[in-house]
Design a protein around this motif. Structure first.
Motif, PDB file in Angstrom:
ATOM      1  N   GLY A 283       0.822  -1.211   0.000  1.00  0.00           N
ATOM      2  CA  GLY A 283       0.000   0.000   0.000  1.00  0.00           C
ATOM      3  C   GLY A 283       0.853   1.256   0.000  1.00  0.00           C
ATOM      4  N   GLY A 284       0.166   2.372   0.236  1.00  0.00           N
ATOM      5  CA  GLY A 284       0.880   3.632   0.349  1.00  0.00           C
ATOM      6  C   GLY A 284       0.676   4.584  -0.809  1.00  0.00           C
ATOM      7  N   HIS A 285      -0.162   4.188  -1.760  1.00  0.00           N
ATOM      8  CA  HIS A 285      -0.359   5.050  -2.933  1.00  0.00           C
ATOM      9  C   HIS A 285      -1.821   5.438  -3.141  1.00  0.00           C
ATOM     10  CE1 HIS A 285       3.537   3.078  -3.664  1.00  0.00           C
ATOM     11  NE2 HIS A 285       3.852   4.239  -4.188  1.00  0.00           N
ATOM     12  N   GLN A 286      -2.612   5.332  -2.080  1.00  0.00           N
ATOM     13  CA  GLN A 286      -4.042   5.697  -2.151  1.00  0.00           C
ATOM     14  C   GLN A 286      -4.771   4.955  -3.261  1.00  0.00           C
ATOM     15  OE1 GLN A 286      -3.542  10.258  -1.659  1.00  0.00           O
ATOM     16  NE2 GLN A 286      -5.582   9.726  -0.896  1.00  0.00           N
TER      17      GLN A 286
ATOM     18  N   ARG B 191      -5.809   9.622   2.558  1.00  0.00           N
ATOM     19  CA  ARG B 191      -4.377   9.416   2.806  1.00  0.00           C
ATOM     20  C   ARG B 191      -4.002   9.388   4.283  1.00  0.00           C
ATOM     21  NH1 ARG B 191      -1.100  14.553   2.651  1.00  0.00           N
ATOM     22  NH2 ARG B 191      -2.625  16.211   2.410  1.00  0.00           N
ATOM     23  N   HIS B 192      -4.736  10.142   5.098  1.00  0.00           N
ATOM     24  CA  HIS B 192      -4.431  10.106   6.537  1.00  0.00           C
ATOM     25  C   HIS B 192      -4.836   8.762   7.136  1.00  0.00           C
ATOM     26  CE1 HIS B 192      -3.483  14.292   6.223  1.00  0.00           C
ATOM     27  NE2 HIS B 192      -4.687  14.572   5.748  1.00  0.00           N
TER      28      HIS B 192
ATOM     29  N   ALA C  38      -2.405   5.747   8.635  1.00  0.00           N
ATOM     30  CA  ALA C  38      -2.644   5.195   9.973  1.00  0.00           C
ATOM     31  C   ALA C  38      -2.779   3.676   9.930  1.00  0.00           C
ATOM     32  CB  ALA C  38      -3.908   5.812  10.565  1.00  0.00           C
ATOM     33  N   ALA C  39      -3.204   3.151   8.774  1.00  0.00           N
ATOM     34  CA  ALA C  39      -3.404   1.699   8.668  1.00  0.00           C
ATOM     35  C   ALA C  39      -2.092   0.951   8.445  1.00  0.00           C
ATOM     36  CB  ALA C  39      -4.367   1.395   7.524  1.00  0.00           C
TER      37      ALA C  39
END
Lengths: 323, 322
Positions: free
Chosen positions: A121-124, A302-303, A307-308
């Motif tokens: 993940g990390g790219h919305q 994105r926030h 957090a996930a």
């Protein structure tokens, strides 16, 4: 040494193995004229042609199944799944055929198939495009699971994958493709089943793989400033699992934190924790901690996404809980 | 049929008889507890395996399903090692690790029974890709049942094989039931051969109880595949004389329906053809019947006397590189 990206390292590995072995060919969605969804196979079709760089229809089950059949037929297929999320369409052929053919047919065949897939993940990208599914494959005997964290390992492990004889899930992290690293000029292989001690330390062992290795190294820098000396281990492969290197470290530090990007529950890190408890319970001064993704489908915001996902801050906090 | 010499016809008769006797014996051994697990018998469908493989060379490949004893024997496997596999013995064709549903012999190019419905089609497609990649002359014959047609694997494989003109023959054994569900209750197009049309390949329906008709269709499809013209779909209409598996009494079928199909028994029919049209003496065929009965009895003896695989080898062959 040359400074190249993780993506370039993978591309070099493929070129070198295509040159070395006529049986090696690549197939998958968009691997040819598009150059790969993440550009890992960029330029290969111009160099090697359509026979060896084969664009496929969107048929994951049969792409993987045909890879198994071609491997049983004597070739060395590299199957690219555009992302690991689509592997779920192919999981029947991965689990029921690739991983079992050798055993259930009495050792009379082999499936030297490399299935490459980006994950993480990390790219919305939302709930269906942000998963880390290594635990699904680690659970199943018969298939190797490799997750390189650096450019040098990406190249050396992919080359090794194409020279060994068993099926491999070769899981790349989407966030690492642009990461640069030093790669040896001369040919080299990185064998499976040998964890890499990325940083030596005496106070706590942080076990990680894939992108979380970099999170762990950042956490170790923060901890160093706080006076805690962390050892960071990159497992590199989950099958085979080099538990020996982990146990050796834990015997020294007496504390362990395991970091992985899959969901916390039932993740590969739980297996590592169990192995440590079974073999080194008396060496531990504190309970093992896990830092992993929250047990939620990945949110788009994105926030919420940040957090996930596991982070250096969460790793530091986990270490602080047991120091 | 007149293209076939008498010795070929007798070999076809012998193989069909072997398979029938083998399956009847398997049922007996299952009832006696010598064979366990899932066990799907091929009785009634012999003309398809024997006809199809008579139209191919030894070097051609076969991919099959969990109802594959007949395909494996028709490909040339010794009844001894197939029976030993069903008994779970180390002398079995898959060393006792596979069982009834997972027979395999790389020398015979019998590339396995796959027990997920439709699971063999992608494998066959990949094997055909490896043949085309090397420029070899072989073909792959892929058997599956009517139950595989609604699976994605069927449609993906036909599309890919047609797109790349791969040398594979898709042989659908339509026995009218996927377990207990009638074809027309599972598939909107019950003329299954017509699924060839959207994939731009030849599709043909043959009488699967007529060994020569199956032979002719597969020969033609193989010639086409060897010329680089790609795959074909053959639908062979047939009927299994027993239930889906040994645990299925087939109560969803009427006795009348079963009797009507028994009258079309492919072996009896072929025997009549041989004695009436080719003037082969019944005594010649009786002798084959006796010989195959003895072969099957010998297979049971071999299986029964063979050793169990050692427990020490439980984890062997999970990986090539242990």
């Amino acid at each position: 040494m040359a400074l190249i990206t993780y993506r370039e390292a993978l591309n070099q590995a493929l070129r070198e193995e295509l040159d070395r072995d006529e049986r090696v060919f690549i197939m998958g969605e968009e691997v040819g004229y598009f150059g790969g969804a993440f550009k890992v196979t960029d330029g290969l079709i111009a160099a090697y042609g359509e026979k060896r760089i084969r664009d496929t229809p969107i048929s994951e089950l049969t792409i993987v199944g045909a890879g198994v059949g071609a491997a049983m037929g004597g070739l060395r297929p590299v199957v690219e799944l555009m992302t690991i999320n689509f592997a779920l369409l192919a999981i029947d052929q991965i689990v029921n055929t690739a991983a079992k053919a050798r055993y259930m047919f009495g050792g009379q065949t082999k499936v030297p198939l490399v299935i490459r897939a980006p994950q993480g993940g990390g790219h919305q990208l939302g709930a269906q495009h942000s998963q880390s599914l290594e635990a699904y494959f680690v659970h199943c005997p018969g298939i190797r699971v490799a997750l390189p964290a650096t450019a040098a390992d990406a190249k050396g492990m992919l080359k090794y994958a194409l020279r060994q004889e068993d099926p491999v899930m070769f899981l790349e992290h989407e966030s690492l493709y642009g990461l640069k690293g030093e790669v040896p000029e001369d040919e080299y292989l990185v064998p499976f089943g040998k964890a890499n001690v990325m940083r030596e330390g005496k106070d706590v062992t942080i076990v990680a793989y894939s992108k979380t290795v970099h999170d762990a190294l950042k956490a170790a820098d923060i901890l160093e400033n706080q006076g805690t000396d962390a050892e960071v281990i990159d497992l590199r492969t989950l099958n085979p699992l080099d538990i020996g290197t982990v146990l050796e470290s834990v015997k020294k530090t007496a504390r362990a934190v395991i970091v992985y990007e899959g969901w916390l529950t039932g993740g590969a890190g739980a297996e590592v924790a169990s192995r440590i408890y079974e073999a080194a319970f008396d060496d531990l001064d504190a309970p093992i901690q896990r830092v992993a993704s929250a047990d939620v489908p990945m949110p788009y915001n994105r926030h919420l996404e940040a957090a996930a996902l596991p982070s250096p801050g969460q790793i530091v906090a986990a270490v602080e809980r047991i120091m | 049929m007149y293209r076939l010499a008498e010795d070929e016809l007798l070999e076809i008769y012998r193989l069909m008889t072997l398979i029938r006797r083998f399956e009847d014996k398997v049922a007996e051994m299952y009832t006696r507890g010598k064979i366990t697990g899932f066990c799907h018998l091929y009785a009634g469908e012999e003309a398809i395996a024997v006809g199809a493989l008579h139209g191919l060379y030894d070097k051609d490949y076969v991919v099959s399903t969990y109802r594959e004893h007949g395909h494996c024997l028709a490909k040339g496997a010794s009844p001894r090692v197939v029976m030993a596999e069903l008994f779970g013995k180390s002398t079995g064709i898959s060393k006792g690790r596979g069982g009834s549903m997972h027979l395999f012999d790389p020398v015979l190019r019998f590339m396995g029974g796959y027990a997920i419905v439709g699971g063999g089609l992608p494998i066959a497609t990949g094997l055909a890709l490896s043949i085309a990649y090397r420029g070899d002359p072989e073909v792959v014959c892929c058997f599956f049942g009517d139950g595989a047609l609604p699976q994605g694997a069927f449609h993906e494989s036909l599309n890919m094989a047609s797109l790349w003109k791969l040398p594979v023959i898709f042989v659908c054994e339509n026995n009218f039931y996927g377990m207990g569900t009638l074809v027309q209750n599972a598939i909107c197009q019950e003329e299954l051969y017509r699924f060839a049309d959207p994939y731009k390949i030849p599709g043909i329906r043959v009488d699967g109880m007529d060994v020569i008709e199956v032979y002719a269709a597969v020969s033609e499809a193989a010639a086409r595949a060897r010329e680089g013209k790609g795959p074909s779909l053959i639908e062979a209409i047939t009927y299994r004389f027993r239930g889906h598996s040994m645990s299925d009494p087939a109560e969803y079928r009427s006795k009348r329906e079963e009797r009507l199909w028994q009258e079309r028994d492919p072996i009896k029919r072929f025997r009549t053809l041989l004695t009436h049209e080719r003037r082969i003496a019944p005594s010649v065929l009786d002798k084959i019947d006796q010989e195959e009965t003895a072969v099957v009895d010998d297979a049971v003896k071999f299986a029964d006397e063979s050793p169990e695989p050692p427990l020490s080898e439980l984890t062997k062959n999970v990986y090539v590189e242990e």
